[in-house]
Every structure is written in structure tokens, then in C-alpha cells.
Design a protein around this motif. Structure first.
Motif, PDB file in Angstrom:
ATOM      1  N   ILE A 234       0.833  -1.201   0.000  1.00 37.55           N
ATOM      2  CA  ILE A 234       0.000   0.000   0.000  1.00 37.55           C
ATOM      3  C   ILE A 234       0.869   1.254   0.000  1.00 37.55           C
ATOM      4  O   ILE A 234       0.621   2.206  -0.753  1.00 37.55           O
ATOM      5  N   VAL A 235       1.900   1.268   0.826  1.00 38.74           N
ATOM      6  CA  VAL A 235       2.797   2.424   0.900  1.00 38.74           C
ATOM      7  C   VAL A 235       3.461   2.665  -0.453  1.00 38.74           C
ATOM      8  O   VAL A 235       3.529   3.806  -0.930  1.00 38.74           O
ATOM      9  N   THR A 236       3.947   1.603  -1.088  1.00 31.16           N
ATOM     10  CA  THR A 236       4.604   1.732  -2.392  1.00 31.16           C
ATOM     11  C   THR A 236       3.670   2.310  -3.439  1.00 31.16           C
ATOM     12  O   THR A 236       4.045   3.207  -4.206  1.00 31.16           O
ATOM     13  N   ARG A 237       2.432   1.816  -3.458  1.00 28.87           N
ATOM     14  CA  ARG A 237       1.474   2.316  -4.449  1.00 28.87           C
ATOM     15  C   ARG A 237       1.120   3.784  -4.207  1.00 28.87           C
ATOM     16  O   ARG A 237       0.964   4.555  -5.165  1.00 28.87           O
ATOM     17  N   LEU A 238       0.986   4.178  -2.958  1.00 29.00           N
ATOM     18  CA  LEU A 238       0.693   5.581  -2.653  1.00 29.00           C
ATOM     19  C   LEU A 238       1.835   6.490  -3.091  1.00 29.00           C
ATOM     20  O   LEU A 238       1.613   7.576  -3.638  1.00 29.00           O
ATOM     21  N   PHE A 239       3.078   6.065  -2.862  1.00 30.69           N
ATOM     22  CA  PHE A 239       4.227   6.849  -3.318  1.00 30.69           C
ATOM     23  C   PHE A 239       4.221   6.969  -4.842  1.00 30.69           C
ATOM     24  O   PHE A 239       4.476   8.054  -5.394  1.00 30.69           O
ATOM     25  N   ARG A 240       3.948   5.875  -5.527  1.00 33.77           N
ATOM     26  CA  ARG A 240       3.926   5.905  -6.995  1.00 33.77           C
ATOM     27  C   ARG A 240       2.830   6.820  -7.507  1.00 33.77           C
ATOM     28  O   ARG A 240       3.021   7.552  -8.478  1.00 33.77           O
ATOM     29  N   MET A 241       1.670   6.786  -6.860  1.00 31.94           N
ATOM     30  CA  MET A 241       0.575   7.666  -7.262  1.00 31.94           C
ATOM     31  C   MET A 241       0.943   9.122  -7.047  1.00 31.94           C
ATOM     32  O   MET A 241       0.695   9.981  -7.910  1.00 31.94           O
ATOM     33  N   ALA A 242       1.536   9.424  -5.891  1.00 30.49           N
ATOM     34  CA  ALA A 242       1.914  10.805  -5.585  1.00 30.49           C
ATOM     35  C   ALA A 242       2.967  11.323  -6.554  1.00 30.49           C
ATOM     36  O   ALA A 242       3.020  12.530  -6.832  1.00 30.49           O
ATOM     37  N   ASN A 243       3.787  10.421  -7.067  1.00 27.70           N
ATOM     38  CA  ASN A 243       4.845  10.827  -7.998  1.00 27.70           C
ATOM     39  C   ASN A 243       4.412  10.776  -9.458  1.00 27.70           C
ATOM     40  O   ASN A 243       5.201  11.078 -10.356  1.00 27.70           O
ATOM     41  N   ALA A 244       3.169  10.381  -9.706  1.00 26.41           N
ATOM     42  CA  ALA A 244       2.658  10.363 -11.071  1.00 26.41           C
ATOM     43  C   ALA A 244       2.349  11.783 -11.524  1.00 26.41           C
ATOM     44  O   ALA A 244       2.166  12.697 -10.717  1.00 26.41           O
ATOM     45  N   VAL A 245       2.250  11.950 -12.834  1.00 27.30           N
ATOM     46  CA  VAL A 245       2.045  13.281 -13.414  1.00 27.30           C
ATOM     47  C   VAL A 245       0.784  13.935 -12.894  1.00 27.30           C
ATOM     48  O   VAL A 245       0.767  15.121 -12.571  1.00 27.30           O
ATOM     49  N   TYR A 246      -0.303  13.168 -12.763  1.00 27.59           N
ATOM     50  CA  TYR A 246      -1.597  13.744 -12.380  1.00 27.59           C
ATOM     51  C   TYR A 246      -1.524  14.493 -11.054  1.00 27.59           C
ATOM     52  O   TYR A 246      -2.140  15.529 -10.873  1.00 27.59           O
ATOM     53  N   PHE A 247      -0.780  13.986 -10.102  1.00 25.30           N
ATOM     54  CA  PHE A 247      -0.711  14.606  -8.789  1.00 25.30           C
ATOM     55  C   PHE A 247       0.362  15.685  -8.676  1.00 25.30           C
ATOM     56  O   PHE A 247       0.708  16.125  -7.588  1.00 25.30           O
ATOM     57  N   GLY A 248       0.941  16.092  -9.792  1.00 24.46           N
ATOM     58  CA  GLY A 248       1.799  17.263  -9.763  1.00 24.46           C
ATOM     59  C   GLY A 248       3.285  17.007  -9.748  1.00 24.46           C
ATOM     60  O   GLY A 248       4.062  17.862  -9.328  1.00 24.46           O
ATOM     61  N   LYS A 249       3.718  15.846 -10.241  1.00 29.41           N
ATOM     62  CA  LYS A 249       5.149  15.540 -10.237  1.00 29.41           C
ATOM     63  C   LYS A 249       5.950  16.599 -10.996  1.00 29.41           C
ATOM     64  O   LYS A 249       7.023  17.014 -10.564  1.00 29.41           O
ATOM     65  N   LEU A 250       5.402  17.040 -12.126  1.00 26.19           N
ATOM     66  CA  LEU A 250       6.157  17.989 -12.961  1.00 26.19           C
ATOM     67  C   LEU A 250       6.325  19.326 -12.256  1.00 26.19           C
ATOM     68  O   LEU A 250       7.313  20.032 -12.463  1.00 26.19           O
ATOM     69  N   LEU A 251       5.348  19.679 -11.417  1.00 28.31           N
ATOM     70  CA  LEU A 251       5.421  20.970 -10.729  1.00 28.31           C
ATOM     71  C   LEU A 251       6.197  20.880  -9.418  1.00 28.31           C
ATOM     72  O   LEU A 251       6.928  21.799  -9.066  1.00 28.31           O
ATOM     73  N   GLY A 252       6.029  19.779  -8.702  1.00 33.70           N
ATOM     74  CA  GLY A 252       6.606  19.694  -7.377  1.00 33.70           C
ATOM     75  C   GLY A 252       7.769  18.739  -7.234  1.00 33.70           C
ATOM     76  O   GLY A 252       8.363  18.661  -6.158  1.00 33.70           O
ATOM     77  N   GLY A 253       8.097  17.979  -8.276  1.00 37.27           N
ATOM     78  CA  GLY A 253       9.158  16.995  -8.159  1.00 37.27           C
ATOM     79  C   GLY A 253       8.701  15.771  -7.381  1.00 37.27           C
ATOM     80  O   GLY A 253       7.555  15.690  -6.924  1.00 37.27           O
ATOM     81  N   ASP A 254       9.564  14.789  -7.221  1.00 36.11           N
ATOM     82  CA  ASP A 254       9.228  13.569  -6.504  1.00 36.11           C
ATOM     83  C   ASP A 254       9.095  13.840  -5.005  1.00 36.11           C
ATOM     84  O   ASP A 254       9.846  14.638  -4.438  1.00 36.11           O
ATOM     85  N   VAL A 255       8.136  13.141  -4.376  1.00 34.58           N
ATOM     86  CA  VAL A 255       8.005  13.234  -2.930  1.00 34.58           C
ATOM     87  C   VAL A 255       8.983  12.252  -2.293  1.00 34.58           C
ATOM     88  O   VAL A 255       9.307  11.220  -2.867  1.00 34.58           O
ATOM     89  N   SER A 256       9.443  12.600  -1.094  1.00 36.88           N
ATOM     90  CA  SER A 256      10.433  11.749  -0.429  1.00 36.88           C
ATOM     91  C   SER A 256       9.956  11.213   0.910  1.00 36.88           C
ATOM     92  O   SER A 256      10.628  10.389   1.524  1.00 36.88           O
ATOM     93  N   SER A 257       8.791  11.649   1.377  1.00 38.78           N
ATOM     94  CA  SER A 257       8.275  11.174   2.661  1.00 38.78           C
ATOM     95  C   SER A 257       6.811  10.792   2.509  1.00 38.78           C
ATOM     96  O   SER A 257       6.113  11.255   1.601  1.00 38.78           O
ATOM     97  N   PHE A 258       6.336   9.946   3.418  1.00 44.28           N
ATOM     98  CA  PHE A 258       4.940   9.532   3.394  1.00 44.28           C
ATOM     99  C   PHE A 258       4.028  10.725   3.652  1.00 44.28           C
ATOM    100  O   PHE A 258       2.947  10.821   3.069  1.00 44.28           O
TER     101      PHE A 258
END
Length: 274
Positions: free
Chosen positions: A58-82
Motif C-alpha cells: 500500500i505504501v509503495t502504491r501511494l508513493f507511486r501515485m503521488a509521484n505520477a504526473v496527475y498529482f503534480g510531479k512535474l510541478l513539485g518533483g518527486d516526494v520523499s516522505s509519506f
């Protein structure tokens, strides 16, 4: 919200599903930890600590979702914490994704995975339709989450049938009562009330000046059901990124399917521009 049960025999089966499956769902963690995500005053440390109480999947999938384009990866970069991942997705949506992903992980069978893929496809496609209609971001999020939970009742029936090998429930019963079982899931996990209305709307519904959110979800669901019936997956046609366009609808949807581990249930037919 009341739901009409046609006869005592149907009620007996529904009560048995609730007692044997819904009341005994084991998600791999204490559901009480999700009360943190209901608390607007929760600290970053409290949210971060949830990472150690959830399954790695579950944690892995949430990180992948947060780092996907839809959730703003291009604007905010990759997230590093839960904590960052949760804030980017949204606390309530993150809670709902944790619950739905946990339920969808209760079986590794192909049939159950297809149910998962169809639910996720309805969520993603509904969100895209709502965006194209110019709906407010809050409404888009409701459509997204409504699509995710629309058929959650069907997963309860499937789990019941597999746990009771001598029982075969007909498709008419599943179609008729899966919303009722979905309501039981909403009640159990104290999910937002807007899901009730999306799940129970019996008609293609309009508002004064637009489509009701339930109609948008049902449109997406109909498209997904038709595609899975024909091809066994969601097949869409979309332009693909090139040297001038970084992201297209097709690539954004593909990014989401990849993040959730369901790429095999998506096919994109490229549009060749003249």
C-alpha cells in the motif's frame, strides 16, 4: 440511507455476506490508524508514522501515485516522505485509496484483479471526463473517488462466493444488490456521504445546468464495462507525447495505471495527426 430488499431470501443472503465478509474484513492493519487522516489537525509526524503501520504494498502504491504526473510531479518533483505523499494526494482521498487498495489486495486471483482494474479505470476515466466538463476540482475528486468505490459491493459478493464453495450467486442478484453492500462498506469505514448518492442514483441524473456527479461516474463505468467486455481491458485512443507535447490524456492515464500496477489492463491506440 434506506435500500429496498425485495424478499426475505435476498435479505438472508445479504445478511450472511455482511456477517461473514464485511464485518470480518482484515486489511492487514488496524483501521483505527486511519482516524489520523480524518483529523485536520494531525501533525506531519503523526501522518509519517502511518507508513510503518501499513503494508509495504500500500505504501509503495501511494508513493507511486503521488509521484505520477496527475498529482503534480512535474510541478513539485518527486516526494520523499509519506507525509508529502499524503498531502499531495489529499488526506481524505489518501484514506479512501488506502481502504480501496487494501480491499482490492484481499485476493490475488485474476477475476479479482479484473474487478480492481475496472474500478480503477472507472475512477481515472471519470476524472478525465469531469475535467473536460470544466467541473470544480472538488467535484472532480468526488467523481474520481466515486468511480473507485462504485462497484466495491461486487468485490464483497466475489469474496463471499469464494469462501462458500457451495454457493453460486446469479448476476441479477449482484447487479441489484451490490450498491447495498457498497453502502455497508461506506458505513463500516465512515467514508464521505457523497459516495451514497453516487452509488444509489438509479437514473442518468441532471442538475439545473449540468450533469449530476453520479451521471459522470456512470458514463465512465459504462465505457469501462463495454471496453472490458470487448477487449478484457480499457482500450483508448489518444495522441502520445512528442518533442513538442510532454503529456497527453493518454500518457497521463498510462502513468496512473503504471503507478497502481495495472498496466496490463490498458491499451492506448496512437492518434496519427495529419
Amino acid at each position: 440511507m434506506k435500500y429496498e430488499i425485495e424478499n426475505n431470501e435476498d435479505l438472508k443472503i445479504l445478511n450472511d455476506i455482511e456477517e461473514k465478509i464485511i464485518k470480518n474484513i482484515k486489511l492487514g492493519y488496524d483501521p483505527q490508524i486511519l482516524t489520523v487522516l480524518d483529523d485536520e489537525k494531525a501533525t506531519s509526524n503523526q501522518i509519517e508514522l502511518l507508513k510503518g503501520k501499513l503494508t509495504n504494498e500500500i505504501v509503495t502504491r501511494l508513493f507511486r501515485m503521488a509521484n505520477a504526473v496527475y498529482f503534480g510531479k512535474l510541478l513539485g518533483g518527486d516526494v520523499s516522505s509519506f507525509f508529502e505523499a499524503t498531502i499531495r494526494i489529499g488526506m481524505q482521498p489518501a484514506k479512501m485509496y488506502i481502504i480501496s487498495l487494501s480491499i482490492f489486495s484481499l485476493s490475488s486471483s485474476k477475476e479479482f484483479k479484473i474487478l480492481t482494474a475496472r474500478s480503477f479505470a472507472t475512477s481515472v476515466l471519470g476524472r478525465m471526463l469531469a475535467g473536460e466538463m470544466g467541473l470544480h476540482e472538488r467535484e472532480i475528486k468526488k467523481v474520481e473517488l466515486g468511480g473507485l468505490f462504485l462497484n466495491i459491493g461486487k468485490t464483497m459478493v466475489w469474496l463471499y462466493q469464494t469462501s462458500c464453495s457451495n454457493i453460486n450467486i446469479e448476476e441479477e442478484f449482484i447487479s441489484k444488490y451490490s450498491p447495498y453492500l457498497g453502502l455497508k462498506i461506506i458505513e463500516k469505514f465512515k467514508l464521505p456521504g457523497f459516495l451514497n448518492e453516487i452509488m444509489l442514483s438509479p437514473y442518468f441524473r441532471f442538475t439545473e445546468d449540468s450533469l449530476h456527479l453520479s451521471a459522470v461516474v456512470n458514463m465512465a463505468n459504462s465505457i469501462v464495462e463495454n471496453s472490458f467486455r470487448k477487449y478484457g481491458k480499457l482500450v483508448i485512443q489518444s495522441p502520445l507525447p512528442d518533442e513538442l507535447i510532454a503529456n497527453t490524456p493518454g500518457s497521463i492515464i498510462e502513468d496512473q495505471f503504471r503507478a497502481i500496477g495495472l498496466s496490463e489492463y490498458l491499451e492506448i491506440i496512437p492518434v496519427v495527426e495529419e
